[in-house]
Design a protein around this motif. Sequence first.
Motif, PDB file in Angstrom:
ATOM      1  N   LYS A   1     -28.195  12.377 -14.912  1.00  0.00           N
ATOM      2  CA  LYS A   1     -29.050  11.539 -15.754  1.00  0.00           C
ATOM      3  C   LYS A   1     -29.187  10.109 -15.227  1.00  0.00           C
ATOM      4  O   LYS A   1     -30.053   9.360 -15.679  1.00  0.00           O
ATOM      5  CB  LYS A   1     -28.529  11.509 -17.186  1.00  0.00           C
ATOM      6  N   TYR A   2     -28.324   9.719 -14.261  1.00  0.00           N
ATOM      7  CA  TYR A   2     -28.436   8.392 -13.651  1.00  0.00           C
ATOM      8  C   TYR A   2     -29.160   8.434 -12.304  1.00  0.00           C
ATOM      9  O   TYR A   2     -29.189   7.437 -11.572  1.00  0.00           O
ATOM     10  CB  TYR A   2     -27.053   7.766 -13.493  1.00  0.00           C
TER      11      TYR A   2
ATOM     12  N   CYS B   1     -21.360  15.166 -11.656  1.00  0.00           N
ATOM     13  CA  CYS B   1     -21.702  14.236 -10.577  1.00  0.00           C
ATOM     14  C   CYS B   1     -20.451  13.447 -10.178  1.00  0.00           C
ATOM     15  O   CYS B   1     -19.852  12.748 -11.007  1.00  0.00           O
ATOM     16  CB  CYS B   1     -22.812  13.295 -11.049  1.00  0.00           C
ATOM     17  N   ARG B   2     -20.029  13.555  -8.911  1.00  0.00           N
ATOM     18  CA  ARG B   2     -18.832  12.848  -8.453  1.00  0.00           C
ATOM     19  C   ARG B   2     -19.042  11.337  -8.455  1.00  0.00           C
ATOM     20  O   ARG B   2     -18.125  10.576  -8.747  1.00  0.00           O
ATOM     21  CB  ARG B   2     -18.450  13.312  -7.046  1.00  0.00           C
ATOM     22  N   THR B   3     -20.246  10.872  -8.118  1.00  0.00           N
ATOM     23  CA  THR B   3     -20.516   9.435  -8.108  1.00  0.00           C
ATOM     24  C   THR B   3     -20.315   8.841  -9.494  1.00  0.00           C
ATOM     25  O   THR B   3     -19.688   7.789  -9.653  1.00  0.00           O
ATOM     26  CB  THR B   3     -21.952   9.167  -7.628  1.00  0.00           C
ATOM     27  N   CYS B   4     -20.837   9.510 -10.502  1.00  0.00           N
ATOM     28  CA  CYS B   4     -20.670   9.040 -11.885  1.00  0.00           C
ATOM     29  C   CYS B   4     -19.199   9.096 -12.295  1.00  0.00           C
ATOM     30  O   CYS B   4     -18.710   8.201 -13.000  1.00  0.00           O
ATOM     31  CB  CYS B   4     -21.518   9.881 -12.837  1.00  0.00           C
ATOM     32  N   ALA B   5     -18.491  10.146 -11.853  1.00  0.00           N
ATOM     33  CA  ALA B   5     -17.076  10.267 -12.192  1.00  0.00           C
ATOM     34  C   ALA B   5     -16.269   9.121 -11.597  1.00  0.00           C
ATOM     35  O   ALA B   5     -15.390   8.546 -12.256  1.00  0.00           O
ATOM     36  CB  ALA B   5     -16.534  11.617 -11.711  1.00  0.00           C
ATOM     37  N   ARG B   6     -16.553   8.754 -10.339  1.00  0.00           N
ATOM     38  CA  ARG B   6     -15.842   7.640  -9.708  1.00  0.00           C
ATOM     39  C   ARG B   6     -16.159   6.319 -10.416  1.00  0.00           C
ATOM     40  O   ARG B   6     -15.273   5.474 -10.594  1.00  0.00           O
ATOM     41  CB  ARG B   6     -16.207   7.571  -8.221  1.00  0.00           C
ATOM     42  N   THR B   7     -17.421   6.146 -10.820  1.00  0.00           N
ATOM     43  CA  THR B   7     -17.807   4.918 -11.535  1.00  0.00           C
ATOM     44  C   THR B   7     -17.064   4.817 -12.861  1.00  0.00           C
ATOM     45  O   THR B   7     -16.574   3.740 -13.229  1.00  0.00           O
ATOM     46  CB  THR B   7     -19.323   4.908 -11.784  1.00  0.00           C
ATOM     47  N   ARG B   8     -16.952   5.938 -13.580  1.00  0.00           N
ATOM     48  CA  ARG B   8     -16.215   5.936 -14.857  1.00  0.00           C
ATOM     49  C   ARG B   8     -14.745   5.621 -14.651  1.00  0.00           C
ATOM     50  O   ARG B   8     -14.138   4.873 -15.424  1.00  0.00           O
ATOM     51  CB  ARG B   8     -16.379   7.290 -15.553  1.00  0.00           C
ATOM     52  N   ASP B   9     -14.166   6.169 -13.576  1.00  0.00           N
ATOM     53  CA  ASP B   9     -12.757   5.912 -13.294  1.00  0.00           C
ATOM     54  C   ASP B   9     -12.515   4.434 -12.979  1.00  0.00           C
ATOM     55  O   ASP B   9     -11.524   3.841 -13.425  1.00  0.00           O
ATOM     56  CB  ASP B   9     -12.284   6.779 -12.127  1.00  0.00           C
ATOM     57  N   ARG B  10     -13.403   3.826 -12.193  1.00  0.00           N
ATOM     58  CA  ARG B  10     -13.241   2.408 -11.854  1.00  0.00           C
ATOM     59  C   ARG B  10     -13.333   1.545 -13.116  1.00  0.00           C
ATOM     60  O   ARG B  10     -12.552   0.602 -13.289  1.00  0.00           O
ATOM     61  CB  ARG B  10     -14.309   1.987 -10.838  1.00  0.00           C
ATOM     62  N   ARG B  11     -14.278   1.853 -13.986  1.00  0.00           N
ATOM     63  CA  ARG B  11     -14.419   1.087 -15.221  1.00  0.00           C
ATOM     64  C   ARG B  11     -13.205   1.254 -16.122  1.00  0.00           C
ATOM     65  O   ARG B  11     -12.740   0.305 -16.747  1.00  0.00           O
ATOM     66  CB  ARG B  11     -15.691   1.521 -15.956  1.00  0.00           C
TER      67      ARG B  11
END
Length: 233
Positions: free
Chosen positions: A184-185, A205-215
């Motif tokens: 969705k992003y 989506c791995r990119t979204c998962a990494r972004t959530r983890d960083r936040r």
Amino acid sequence: MRFTITCKTCGTVVEKTRTPAQFAQRGAPQFCSNACQGSAMRRNRTCSIKSCGERNHAHGYCAVHAARLARSGDPLATRRTTTEESFWSRVNKNGLGGCWIWTGEIQKENGYGKLASRLPLIPGGSKLAHRASYELHTGPIGEGLQVDHLCHIRACVNPDHLEAVTPKENTRRGLHGEMRTHCKYGHELVGENIAYDAKRNCRRCRTCARTRDRRRRASVRQMYGVAGRGEGA
């Protein structure tokens, strides 16, 4: 002029006063209040159907003719519409892409059409409009199968857009399944960017998962005042 009267509606004995001019115009009072007078006027009104003669109930009709009007649009209609006729009266066959859009009740939680009739339309007794349409045209739905919308329009009841599949296949085809090319992003779901969620049987989506983890890690560090990697003294 003072009169002692018995109200024609409620039977209450009251005293009423009228001027000579009022008496000459309207005569002696007959009701104790405007409410009783209005009630008598409503009671004296009859059904708009000339051959009926019953007391007015709603919309200018008696209770029987008002119910027929609400049910079929014709106060003189004596035949009740069948459950199937009621079903198709709520279908718009002019939707985009050949979709037959359900115009009746829509379930807020999932967007599927819902039958409001108390009588079951199909042997299975399902209240979902698309399942009812499938069984009316194609036949019974196999045990444990779900009806998939090939057009991805949940309010569609066109049998040509419906297919009975297993829950696993329905999930694979859905918005979280293999037919989806981007998250969705806007990140493309391809190669190493795909993570399989075995619990929910879908792709992530791995990119979204990494972004959530960083936040999430940044929020924890901020909460406890801990410096991140490369930060601090």
